[in-house]
Design an enzyme around this catalytic site. Sequence first.
Site, PDB file in Angstrom:
ATOM      1  N   ASP A 196       0.838  -1.205   0.000  1.00 43.68           N
ATOM      2  CA  ASP A 196       0.000   0.000   0.000  1.00 43.68           C
ATOM      3  C   ASP A 196       0.871   1.254   0.000  1.00 43.68           C
ATOM      4  O   ASP A 196       0.350   2.375  -0.032  1.00 43.68           O
ATOM      5  CB  ASP A 196      -1.024  -0.009   1.139  1.00 43.68           C
ATOM      6  CG  ASP A 196      -0.392  -0.042   2.514  1.00 43.68           C
ATOM      7  OD1 ASP A 196       0.849  -0.122   2.613  1.00 43.68           O
ATOM      8  OD2 ASP A 196      -1.156   0.016   3.514  1.00 43.68           O
ATOM      9  N   SER A 197       2.198   1.071  -0.021  1.00 42.05           N
ATOM     10  CA  SER A 197       3.113   2.192  -0.287  1.00 42.05           C
ATOM     11  C   SER A 197       2.767   2.844  -1.622  1.00 42.05           C
ATOM     12  O   SER A 197       3.169   3.979  -1.881  1.00 42.05           O
ATOM     13  CB  SER A 197       4.567   1.709  -0.305  1.00 42.05           C
ATOM     14  OG  SER A 197       4.712   0.589  -1.162  1.00 42.05           O
ATOM     15  N   ASP A 237      -0.967  -6.167   0.139  1.00 42.27           N
ATOM     16  CA  ASP A 237      -1.281  -5.526   1.415  1.00 42.27           C
ATOM     17  C   ASP A 237      -2.782  -5.411   1.631  1.00 42.27           C
ATOM     18  O   ASP A 237      -3.542  -5.072   0.718  1.00 42.27           O
ATOM     19  CB  ASP A 237      -0.708  -4.094   1.421  1.00 42.27           C
ATOM     20  CG  ASP A 237       0.549  -3.988   2.258  1.00 42.27           C
ATOM     21  OD1 ASP A 237       0.706  -4.761   3.213  1.00 42.27           O
ATOM     22  OD2 ASP A 237       1.376  -3.116   1.931  1.00 42.27           O
ATOM     23  N   LYS A 281      -0.879  -9.376   3.368  1.00 46.00           N
ATOM     24  CA  LYS A 281      -0.048  -8.851   4.469  1.00 46.00           C
ATOM     25  C   LYS A 281      -0.892  -7.931   5.344  1.00 46.00           C
ATOM     26  O   LYS A 281      -1.637  -7.095   4.825  1.00 46.00           O
ATOM     27  CB  LYS A 281       1.171  -8.098   3.922  1.00 46.00           C
ATOM     28  CG  LYS A 281       2.052  -7.501   5.026  1.00 46.00           C
ATOM     29  CD  LYS A 281       3.430  -7.107   4.529  1.00 46.00           C
ATOM     30  CE  LYS A 281       3.504  -5.814   3.773  1.00 46.00           C
ATOM     31  NZ  LYS A 281       3.062  -4.641   4.537  1.00 46.00           N
ATOM     32  N   GLU A 337      -0.650  -5.361   8.777  1.00 45.75           N
ATOM     33  CA  GLU A 337       0.185  -4.641   9.745  1.00 45.75           C
ATOM     34  C   GLU A 337      -0.363  -4.823  11.158  1.00 45.75           C
ATOM     35  O   GLU A 337      -1.571  -4.786  11.358  1.00 45.75           O
ATOM     36  CB  GLU A 337       0.201  -3.141   9.418  1.00 45.75           C
ATOM     37  CG  GLU A 337       0.918  -2.823   8.129  1.00 45.75           C
ATOM     38  CD  GLU A 337       1.014  -1.318   7.866  1.00 45.75           C
ATOM     39  OE1 GLU A 337       0.702  -0.515   8.770  1.00 45.75           O
ATOM     40  OE2 GLU A 337       1.397  -0.954   6.738  1.00 45.75           O
ATOM     41  N   GLU A 349       9.926  -3.892   9.821  1.00 35.95           N
ATOM     42  CA  GLU A 349      10.299  -2.599   9.217  1.00 35.95           C
ATOM     43  C   GLU A 349      10.906  -1.676  10.273  1.00 35.95           C
ATOM     44  O   GLU A 349      10.304  -1.446  11.337  1.00 35.95           O
ATOM     45  CB  GLU A 349       9.047  -1.953   8.596  1.00 35.95           C
ATOM     46  CG  GLU A 349       9.339  -0.598   7.958  1.00 35.95           C
ATOM     47  CD  GLU A 349       8.230  -0.111   7.039  1.00 35.95           C
ATOM     48  OE1 GLU A 349       7.254  -0.852   6.786  1.00 35.95           O
ATOM     49  OE2 GLU A 349       8.341   1.034   6.558  1.00 35.95           O
TER      50      GLU A 349
HETATM   51  O1  KIV Z   1       3.596  -1.042   1.567  1.00 37.00           O
HETATM   52  C1  KIV Z   1       4.743  -1.462   1.443  1.00 37.00           C
HETATM   53  O2  KIV Z   1       5.416  -1.254   0.430  1.00 37.00           O
HETATM   54  C2  KIV Z   1       5.315  -2.224   2.549  1.00 37.00           C
HETATM   55  C3  KIV Z   1       6.797  -2.418   2.555  1.00 37.00           C
HETATM   56  C4  KIV Z   1       7.470  -1.158   2.910  1.00 37.00           C
HETATM   57  C5  KIV Z   1       7.219  -3.538   3.437  1.00 37.00           C
HETATM   58  O3  KIV Z   1       4.631  -2.612   3.431  1.00 37.00           O
END
Ligand code: KIV
Length: 264
Positions: A45-46, A84, A113, A115, A182
Amino acid sequence: MNKITITTLGRMKAEGEKIVVLTSYDASFARLSEQAGVDVLLVGDSLGMVVQGHESTLPVTVSEMVYHSANVARACERAMIVADMPFMSHGTPQQALDTAGRLMKEGGAHMVKIEGGAPQVETVRHLTERAVPVCAHLGLTPQSIHQLGAYRVQGRDAESATRMIEDAADLQAAGAQMLVLECVPTLLANEISRNLDIPVIGIGAGPDVDGQVLVLYDMLGISVNGIPGFARDFLSGAEGIPDALSRYVAAVRSVDFPAAKHSF
Ligand code: KIV
């Protein structure tokens, strides 16, 4: 062509072979990354920051994650794809299951993924008991930026380090099959990685974990907000993007990256 699966990654951890992970948001970069030998493509989600230009990852929607994950999945034959779960898409176990279902069925992701630590254990168990592979994410969790106050290293004091060690063990026990750490001190990341059977992938977590992940735009030196201190610009000095990707893969495998200056 051998597909990368969670079994492959488990074998790599057992044999001490470093796992190469890179974020990916579209078909062209996904194909180049796979051709360079990247094992896992993380549809992070970056993308909210590096693609959409938001200040944080919070505005990213499930539909946007599905869209980008499908673009990546369409281009790949070998790499494992992790997507994510965006902010506010996994508040309850049932909501998390709905989100994961979309990411896997429409987005072609092989794993999702999430968090967070202790509050996510029940959700991770709910998903993994229903055939959804989960990667946990501890340390700096960007979806919590407004609670954290800044993007800074986590787990520096004894209390938060102990909590992270316990959270990691609990998430593995709940069925998580991979963990991203992270912005975590090198020694703590190493301890967590040694404690767990599942692969631990670091970003700003030092060299002593089972693999590395970077945001694609950071490793190409083109991130809008500047390149974080834990990243390296692999395009600088390379002959082009495919060469930069190959250099990243080689540097992670040989533990040339991350160096001490990229670690805490
Ligand atoms: O969203 C993302 O790109 C991430 C990485 C920084 C691990 O979670």
